[in-house]
Motif scaffolding. Structure first.
Motif, mmCIF file in Angstrom:
data_model
loop_
_atom_site.group_PDB
_atom_site.id
_atom_site.type_symbol
_atom_site.label_atom_id
_atom_site.label_comp_id
_atom_site.label_asym_id
_atom_site.label_seq_id
_atom_site.Cartn_x
_atom_site.Cartn_y
_atom_site.Cartn_z
ATOM 1 N N ASN A 46 6.571 1.777 -3.632
ATOM 2 C CA ASN A 46 6.655 0.473 -4.296
ATOM 3 C C ASN A 46 6.180 0.546 -5.728
ATOM 4 N N LEU A 47 4.996 1.148 -5.879
ATOM 5 C CA LEU A 47 4.375 1.158 -7.204
ATOM 6 C C LEU A 47 5.192 1.982 -8.179
ATOM 7 N N TYR A 48 5.744 3.090 -7.703
ATOM 8 C CA TYR A 48 6.449 3.976 -8.617
ATOM 9 C C TYR A 48 7.885 3.528 -8.838
ATOM 10 N N ALA A 49 8.618 3.363 -7.746
ATOM 11 C CA ALA A 49 10.051 3.118 -7.873
ATOM 12 C C ALA A 49 10.352 1.693 -8.291
ATOM 13 N N ILE A 50 9.606 0.747 -7.807
ATOM 14 C CA ILE A 50 9.974 -0.646 -8.072
ATOM 15 C C ILE A 50 9.108 -1.267 -9.161
ATOM 16 N N GLU A 51 7.782 -1.069 -9.047
ATOM 17 C CA GLU A 51 6.926 -1.673 -10.070
ATOM 18 C C GLU A 51 6.912 -0.831 -11.343
ATOM 19 N N GLY A 52 7.250 0.438 -11.218
ATOM 20 C CA GLY A 52 7.393 1.274 -12.401
ATOM 21 C C GLY A 52 6.093 1.821 -12.976
ATOM 22 N N HIS A 87 2.598 8.062 -12.020
ATOM 23 C CA HIS A 87 1.771 8.660 -10.966
ATOM 24 C C HIS A 87 0.295 8.646 -11.343
ATOM 25 N N LYS A 88 0.068 8.824 -12.638
ATOM 26 C CA LYS A 88 -1.313 8.820 -13.111
ATOM 27 C C LYS A 88 -1.963 7.456 -12.834
ATOM 28 N N GLU A 89 -1.228 6.415 -13.203
ATOM 29 C CA GLU A 89 -1.748 5.050 -12.981
ATOM 30 C C GLU A 89 -1.944 4.779 -11.492
ATOM 31 N N ILE A 90 -0.977 5.216 -10.720
ATOM 32 C CA ILE A 90 -1.064 4.985 -9.276
ATOM 33 C C ILE A 90 -2.295 5.688 -8.711
ATOM 34 N N VAL A 142 -5.054 6.258 -10.196
ATOM 35 C CA VAL A 142 -6.245 5.463 -10.517
ATOM 36 C C VAL A 142 -6.325 4.230 -9.624
ATOM 37 N N MET A 143 -5.176 3.568 -9.459
ATOM 38 C CA MET A 143 -5.159 2.323 -8.681
ATOM 39 C C MET A 143 -5.567 2.554 -7.233
ATOM 40 N N LEU A 144 -5.109 3.668 -6.682
ATOM 41 C CA LEU A 144 -5.356 3.902 -5.254
ATOM 42 C C LEU A 144 -6.528 4.841 -5.033
ATOM 43 N N ASP A 145 -7.124 5.275 -6.151
ATOM 44 C CA ASP A 145 -8.249 6.188 -6.048
ATOM 45 C C ASP A 145 -7.866 7.471 -5.303
ATOM 46 N N VAL A 146 -6.730 8.010 -5.697
ATOM 47 C CA VAL A 146 -6.323 9.314 -5.163
ATOM 48 C C VAL A 146 -5.933 10.161 -6.371
ATOM 49 N N SER A 147 -5.665 11.422 -6.136
ATOM 50 C CA SER A 147 -5.290 12.266 -7.273
ATOM 51 C C SER A 147 -3.835 12.002 -7.645
ATOM 52 N N GLU A 148 -3.500 12.401 -8.859
ATOM 53 C CA GLU A 148 -2.132 12.238 -9.328
ATOM 54 C C GLU A 148 -1.190 13.020 -8.408
ATOM 55 N N GLY A 149 -1.654 14.190 -8.007
ATOM 56 C CA GLY A 149 -0.844 15.047 -7.135
ATOM 57 C C GLY A 149 -0.539 14.384 -5.799
ATOM 58 N N THR A 150 -1.544 13.707 -5.252
ATOM 59 C CA THR A 150 -1.324 13.006 -3.983
ATOM 60 C C THR A 150 -0.230 11.964 -4.148
ATOM 61 N N SER A 151 -0.325 11.232 -5.239
ATOM 62 C CA SER A 151 0.677 10.207 -5.498
ATOM 63 C C SER A 151 2.069 10.844 -5.574
ATOM 64 N N LYS A 152 2.158 11.947 -6.295
ATOM 65 C CA LYS A 152 3.452 12.611 -6.452
ATOM 66 C C LYS A 152 3.993 13.078 -5.107
#
Lengths: 364, 179
Positions: B133-139, B142-145, B147-157
């Motif tokens: 949702n955050l990446y594809a739709i809200e735009g 990964h870095k921001e995500i 921070v928002m979810l308190d996970v690493s950028e890699g996890t988000s990716k």
């Protein structure tokens, strides 16, 4: 077939103007939440306290002023009496001037008439001073107005000499009012012993992790501690735990008079296990309906299913709830039409055993 | 009423303004919340909490931005709060589970409309769903995500690419079966 290479575009475009009707209950809840701040934030309550303290301070000040003023007044009164008795043959007009010279701080010419009342009042105000802060708080809320008035009238000397009677009259009224107020407060303090009762129920038909909590009594404020690190200050609501287990829910409530009571409730969150559905017929012809023998279970930790034919030969056996029988025997060749028997032995996550058996019709 | 008037009214706690604002945006915001939830009930819970926040914090709205955008951010943040509360979901699903999840074959997708896509999104594990949702739709990046979810950028990716692969499989499957 649409081009699905760009999933991002597909989704962001599809959802750009996506809307859905909202259940009206949502607005009802929102409205309730914003109208009655049933959940006062800590900041708000701190501010509230601040205000209350301020009132208390004003009240103490005014009480002090009033008391001070009356002490002075009493002295004047005594002085005056002395002078009068000493110079018993004094003209009335002179007394009047005499009065005027004394005037400057306090209503006076009516003091003779009101002296008894004033003494009464002084005693009363003294009593007020010895009260605890809480009591003052309570009282002040109700009598703040009369107190203020009191202070105002008694600290405006320039009007006093003329409106003497009126002011004194007012003071008298105020004193009476205050007495009434005091009586009221005392009554409420004595009569209402503050009791609370909380209700905490696990919503079993939901997901067994959600509790409905509510306070049954009228309280000013309540704090719920759910025992899992979460808390709430709603009078009633729902709380969902993220894990099963036993939790101690503590509700701490404050009455309007600032009394505090806590109540403890224990909730035990556990899933109930069950065998929900066992088919009695399967038709493995790939038409999309009843092609497999799919047992529906809830919350099983151990599962064992054996299916045998009429001769007692096992045609299917599994301990995996996800694997279903498709009508083939252990070698993978299709079984004949007919009646088969099944035995299910299962143990739920709540350690309940579920053993059942029955027959299945196989039709192709 | 214009958005400006609505905000003004809401700041003054006027019931009419509050109701109008709610009526104007609630349906659309439910659309947002639905994407972050696994069920309509959960979405409505998020919506409810979100709107309470909106009315509570309306003073904080900076009139320069769009009101809708602001409300939307509040909703997304509420959804994320909800997600953080159940953070354990984040790393719960591994690739093997995806195979199993694909078994869910009860999508009735006649066309790839939002409702059908929503169904797919809602079957995603919470972690996948949130990142997608955050990446594809809200735009968000990964870095921001992260921070928002308190996970690493890699996890988000990695969550995102798994989610994407999962969705792609379903879409392919649907297209094949509906053709």
């Amino acid at each position: 077939m649409k081009n699905i290479n760009d999933i991002e575009e597909l989704f962001s475009k599809s959802f750009e103007n996506f809307e859905q009707e909202v259940n009206p209950s949502v607005w009802t809840n929102v409205q309730q939440a914003i109208q009655t701040p049933a959940a006062p934030s800590s900041a708000a309550s701190a501010a509230g306290k601040g205000i209350a303290l301020k009132y208390a301070a004003i009240a103490i000040l005014s009480v002090a002023t009033v008391t001070g003023a009356y002490f002075i007044a009493k002295e004047f009164n005594a002085n005056q009496n002395e002078t009068q008795s000493a110079l018993s043959v004094q003209e009335e007009g002179k007394t009047a001037t005499n009065n005027k010279t004394h005037i400057g701080t306090e209503p006076q010419s009516d003091l003779n008439n009101n002296s008894s009342e004033i003494i009464h009042h002084t005693i009363q105000t003294n009593r007020t001073e010895t009260k605890t802060e809480k009591e003052i708080n309570n009282e002040i809320k109700m009598s703040a107005n009369s107190e203020k008035e009191n202070t105002l009238t008694s600290t405006k000397p320039e009007f006093v000499s003329e409106n003497n009677t009126v002011t004194a009259e007012k003071n008298k009224q105020n004193a009476e009012q205050k007495e009434q107020v005091k009586e009221n407060t005392k009554e409420t303090v004595v009569v209402s012993t503050f009791e609370i009762d909380a209700e905490v129920n696990v919503l079993e038909d939901y997901d067994n992790k959600t509790i409905a909590f509510s306070i049954e009594n009228e309280v000013e404020k309540v704090e719920w501690n759910f025992g899992d690190g979460n808390s709430s200050s709603l009078l009633s609501g729902l709380h969902r735990y993220s894990n099963f287990g036993e939790y101690v829910v503590i509700a701490t409530a404050w009455s309007k008079n600032g009394q505090k009571k806590s109540i403890k409730k224990t909730v035990n969150l556990q899933l109930t296990s069950s065998i929900d559905f066992v088919p009695n017929v399967i038709t493995p012809n790939n038409d999309g309906s009843n092609d497999v023998f799919n047992v529906k279970l809830s919350n099983m930790q151990v599962f064992h299913l054996i299916i045998v034919d009429r001769f007692g030969v096992t045609v299917f056996e599994t301990t995996n709830t996800e694997i279903t029988w498709n009508g083939n025997d252990l070698n993978g060749s299709p079984c004949k039409n007919g009646t088969y028997s099944y035995v299910i032995k299962a143990v739920g996550t709540d350690n309940k055993t579920h053993n059942t058996n029955g027959t299945i019709q196989l039709l192709r | 009423m214009t958005d400006e008037q609505l905000v003004e009214g809401c700041v003054k706690k006027q019931a009419l303004a509050q109701k109008t604002l709610y009526d104007k945006y609630s349906r659309k915001m439910l659309g947002v919340c639905l994407r972050y939830a696994s069920s309509t009930d959960e979405a409505q819970d998020i919506l409810q909490d979100g709107f309470i926040k909106v009315f509570d914090k309306i003073e904080a709205f900076n009139a320069k931005g769009s009101l809708e955008g602001w409300i939307r951010r509040v909703m997304v943040n509420t959804a994320l709060d909800n997600f953080r509360k159940n953070k354990k979901h984040m790393n719960q699903t591994d690739v093997d589970d995806v195979k199993y999840l694909l078994k869910a074959d009860n999508f009735v997708v006649e066309s790839l409309e939002a409702k059908a896509l929503l169904k797919i999104i809602q079957t995603l594990p919470t972690g996948f769903r949130t990142v997608f949702n955050l990446y594809a739709i809200e735009g968000y990046s990964h870095k921001e995500i992260g921070v928002m979810l308190d996970v690493s950028e890699g996890t988000s990716k990695s969550q995102y690419s798994r989610a994407r692969a999962y969705i792609q499989k379903i879409l392919e499957k649907e297209n094949i079966t509906t053709r």
